[in-house]
Scaffold this motif. Structure first.
Motif, mmCIF file in Angstrom:
data_model
loop_
_atom_site.group_PDB
_atom_site.id
_atom_site.type_symbol
_atom_site.label_atom_id
_atom_site.label_comp_id
_atom_site.label_asym_id
_atom_site.label_seq_id
_atom_site.Cartn_x
_atom_site.Cartn_y
_atom_site.Cartn_z
ATOM 1 N N PHE A 1 0.836 -1.196 0.000
ATOM 2 C CA PHE A 1 0.000 0.000 0.000
ATOM 3 C C PHE A 1 0.870 1.244 0.000
ATOM 4 C CE2 PHE A 1 -2.400 3.420 1.966
ATOM 5 C CZ PHE A 1 -3.547 3.381 1.190
ATOM 6 N N PRO A 2 0.545 2.215 -0.880
ATOM 7 C CA PRO A 2 -0.379 2.117 -2.006
ATOM 8 C C PRO A 2 0.282 1.412 -3.185
ATOM 9 C CG PRO A 2 0.591 4.289 -1.978
ATOM 10 C CD PRO A 2 1.140 3.559 -0.788
ATOM 11 N N ARG A 3 -0.534 0.977 -4.105
ATOM 12 C CA ARG A 3 -0.056 0.342 -5.325
ATOM 13 C C ARG A 3 -0.785 1.003 -6.481
ATOM 14 N NH1 ARG A 3 0.408 -5.965 -5.648
ATOM 15 N NH2 ARG A 3 2.602 -5.593 -5.334
ATOM 16 N N LEU A 4 -0.023 1.483 -7.445
ATOM 17 C CA LEU A 4 -0.625 2.237 -8.557
ATOM 18 C C LEU A 4 -1.648 1.429 -9.343
ATOM 19 C CD1 LEU A 4 2.345 4.336 -9.926
ATOM 20 C CD2 LEU A 4 0.362 5.093 -8.637
ATOM 21 N N SER A 5 -1.443 0.118 -9.439
ATOM 22 C CA SER A 5 -2.392 -0.696 -10.202
ATOM 23 C C SER A 5 -3.659 -0.997 -9.400
ATOM 24 C CB SER A 5 -1.722 -2.005 -10.630
ATOM 25 O OG SER A 5 -1.322 -2.743 -9.489
ATOM 26 N N ARG B 1 6.226 -2.828 2.214
ATOM 27 C CA ARG B 1 6.290 -1.367 2.153
ATOM 28 C C ARG B 1 6.318 -0.927 0.690
ATOM 29 N NH1 ARG B 1 10.935 2.329 5.003
ATOM 30 N NH2 ARG B 1 10.376 4.209 3.905
ATOM 31 N N ALA B 2 5.567 0.110 0.371
ATOM 32 C CA ALA B 2 5.535 0.631 -1.001
ATOM 33 C C ALA B 2 6.841 1.357 -1.301
ATOM 34 C CB ALA B 2 4.372 1.582 -1.181
ATOM 35 N N PRO B 3 7.383 1.144 -2.511
ATOM 36 C CA PRO B 3 8.582 1.913 -2.889
ATOM 37 C C PRO B 3 8.252 3.404 -2.968
ATOM 38 C CG PRO B 3 8.121 0.140 -4.468
ATOM 39 C CD PRO B 3 6.955 0.222 -3.536
ATOM 40 N N SER C 1 2.690 11.174 0.606
ATOM 41 C CA SER C 1 3.926 11.066 1.364
ATOM 42 C C SER C 1 3.631 10.108 2.504
ATOM 43 C CB SER C 1 4.372 12.425 1.907
ATOM 44 O OG SER C 1 3.512 12.829 2.940
ATOM 45 N N ARG C 2 4.647 9.590 3.129
ATOM 46 C CA ARG C 2 4.424 8.660 4.230
ATOM 47 C C ARG C 2 3.656 9.331 5.370
ATOM 48 N NH1 ARG C 2 6.350 4.090 2.533
ATOM 49 N NH2 ARG C 2 8.301 4.055 1.402
ATOM 50 N N ARG C 3 3.774 10.658 5.498
ATOM 51 C CA ARG C 3 3.074 11.378 6.557
ATOM 52 C C ARG C 3 1.653 11.762 6.171
ATOM 53 N NH1 ARG C 3 8.273 13.857 7.077
ATOM 54 N NH2 ARG C 3 7.552 15.525 5.759
ATOM 55 N N ALA C 4 1.312 11.746 4.890
ATOM 56 C CA ALA C 4 -0.007 12.207 4.437
ATOM 57 C C ALA C 4 -0.917 11.054 4.012
ATOM 58 C CB ALA C 4 0.172 13.181 3.274
ATOM 59 N N MET C 5 -0.735 9.898 4.604
ATOM 60 C CA MET C 5 -1.583 8.755 4.277
ATOM 61 C C MET C 5 -2.990 8.982 4.821
ATOM 62 S SD MET C 5 -0.140 6.283 2.676
ATOM 63 C CE MET C 5 1.476 5.727 2.219
ATOM 64 N N PRO C 6 -4.018 8.483 4.109
ATOM 65 C CA PRO C 6 -5.390 8.650 4.598
ATOM 66 C C PRO C 6 -5.715 7.715 5.762
ATOM 67 C CG PRO C 6 -5.375 7.404 2.564
ATOM 68 C CD PRO C 6 -3.958 7.855 2.800
ATOM 69 N N ALA C 7 -4.794 6.832 6.114
ATOM 70 C CA ALA C 7 -5.008 5.880 7.197
ATOM 71 C C ALA C 7 -3.660 5.520 7.807
ATOM 72 C CB ALA C 7 -5.666 4.616 6.652
ATOM 73 N N ARG C 8 -3.712 4.937 8.970
ATOM 74 C CA ARG C 8 -2.486 4.437 9.596
ATOM 75 C C ARG C 8 -2.035 3.208 8.812
ATOM 76 N NH1 ARG C 8 -2.951 1.322 14.746
ATOM 77 N NH2 ARG C 8 -0.867 0.548 15.024
ATOM 78 N N VAL C 9 -0.751 3.160 8.443
ATOM 79 C CA VAL C 9 -0.226 2.042 7.647
ATOM 80 C C VAL C 9 0.806 1.301 8.473
ATOM 81 C CG1 VAL C 9 0.982 1.371 5.532
ATOM 82 C CG2 VAL C 9 -0.618 3.290 5.493
ATOM 83 N N ILE C 10 0.634 -0.015 8.565
ATOM 84 C CA ILE C 10 1.589 -0.879 9.243
ATOM 85 C C ILE C 10 2.188 -1.784 8.179
ATOM 86 C CG2 ILE C 10 1.893 -2.690 10.963
ATOM 87 C CD1 ILE C 10 -0.679 -1.494 12.309
ATOM 88 N N ASN C 11 3.479 -1.628 7.929
ATOM 89 C CA ASN C 11 4.176 -2.474 6.961
ATOM 90 C C ASN C 11 4.804 -3.639 7.715
ATOM 91 O OD1 ASN C 11 3.894 -0.797 4.506
ATOM 92 N ND2 ASN C 11 5.040 0.659 5.730
ATOM 93 N N VAL C 12 4.415 -4.862 7.343
ATOM 94 C CA VAL C 12 4.934 -6.037 8.028
ATOM 95 C C VAL C 12 6.383 -6.286 7.615
ATOM 96 C CG1 VAL C 12 4.621 -8.521 8.390
ATOM 97 C CG2 VAL C 12 2.630 -7.016 8.199
ATOM 98 N N PHE C 13 6.642 -6.217 6.312
ATOM 99 C CA PHE C 13 7.990 -6.434 5.800
ATOM 100 C C PHE C 13 8.477 -5.186 5.080
ATOM 101 C CE2 PHE C 13 6.010 -10.728 5.514
ATOM 102 C CZ PHE C 13 6.747 -11.335 6.509
ATOM 103 N N ARG C 14 9.755 -4.936 5.187
ATOM 104 C CA ARG C 14 10.344 -3.781 4.524
ATOM 105 C C ARG C 14 10.875 -4.136 3.138
ATOM 106 N NH1 ARG C 14 12.973 1.084 6.835
ATOM 107 N NH2 ARG C 14 14.293 1.855 5.181
ATOM 108 N N PHE C 15 11.403 -5.335 3.006
ATOM 109 C CA PHE C 15 12.057 -5.726 1.754
ATOM 110 C C PHE C 15 11.168 -6.657 0.952
ATOM 111 C CE2 PHE C 15 15.404 -4.978 4.920
ATOM 112 C CZ PHE C 15 16.002 -3.877 4.327
ATOM 113 N N ARG C 16 11.080 -6.392 -0.341
ATOM 114 C CA ARG C 16 10.188 -7.135 -1.213
ATOM 115 C C ARG C 16 10.880 -8.252 -1.978
ATOM 116 N NH1 ARG C 16 5.161 -6.555 -2.828
ATOM 117 N NH2 ARG C 16 4.694 -7.427 -4.835
#
Length: 191
Positions: free
Chosen positions: A47-51, A76-78, A88-103
């Motif tokens: 999240f977010p993902r352009l597609s 985590r979104a690139p 931006s990471r600070r302007a998300m419409p919701a709280r985002v919890i990224n479980v993994f950092r590396f894809r």
């Protein structure tokens, strides 16, 4: 017709009682009143993902309508996708919890191994994910344990009114979290 929906032990007819937040009166029908803040979490791969801009639009709409929304994102979104989505990471419409950092790459496997080990050490009940049938491949099991760990670190996720999973594999993870007792409330999967 079978009651089973992908993970043994969980049926669509399982009893669920909606919760009413403190300060909100429960009407006679048992449903939360309009003054109760509904707590919704989305389980997505990234999240977010352009597609998948429709997911972002849904979340923005829920936030605009006063729902408390949390996004539980496996990856985590690139930064490129954030800027393309004009976020931006600070302007998300919701709280985002990224479980993994590396894809991808070796970092991904090392991180999955580490988060799974930490989850198993913190919660002995998660060991059943490794040994019982119905939790999928080894990668699925690592994701489930890591997601359970993320929920454990964010206690507000345990008392959700709805976990909305986007796409089938995430729905399987959501049902597994409910089966493990990590979350309460219904799990909805959108394909």
């Amino acid at each position: 017709m079978s009651d089973r929906i992908g993970v043994p032990g969980v049926s669509p007819r399982s009893a669920w009682t909606p919760t009413v937040r403190p300060g909100a009166a429960a009407p006679a029908n048992g449903m939360p009143s309009e003054s109760a803040t509904l707590r919704v979490a989305y389980l997505v791969e990234q999240f977010p993902r352009l597609s998948e801009t429709f997911v972002l639009d849904e979340i923005r709409g829920h936030a605009r309508n006063g729902l408390e929304v949390t996004v539980l994102s496996l990856y985590r979104a690139p930064d490129e996708e954030l800027s393309a989505a004009r976020l931006s990471r600070r302007a998300m419409p919701a709280r985002v919890i990224n479980v993994f950092r590396f894809r991808s790459g070796m970092r991904r496997y090392a991180e999955k191994l580490l988060r799974s080990a930490l989850g198993l050490a913190a919660s002995p009940r998660l060991w059943r994910v490794l040994f019982e049938p119905g939790f999928g491949t080894l990668g699925d099991r690592a994701n489930i344990v890591a997601l359970a760990g993320a929920v454990r670190q964010n206690p507000g996720l345990r008392s959700l009114d709805l976990l909305h999973c986007h796409f089938g594999q995430n729905g399987r993870y959501g049902v597994a979290l409910r089966r493990l007792g990590s979350i309460g409330g219904p799990v909805l999967t959108t394909f």
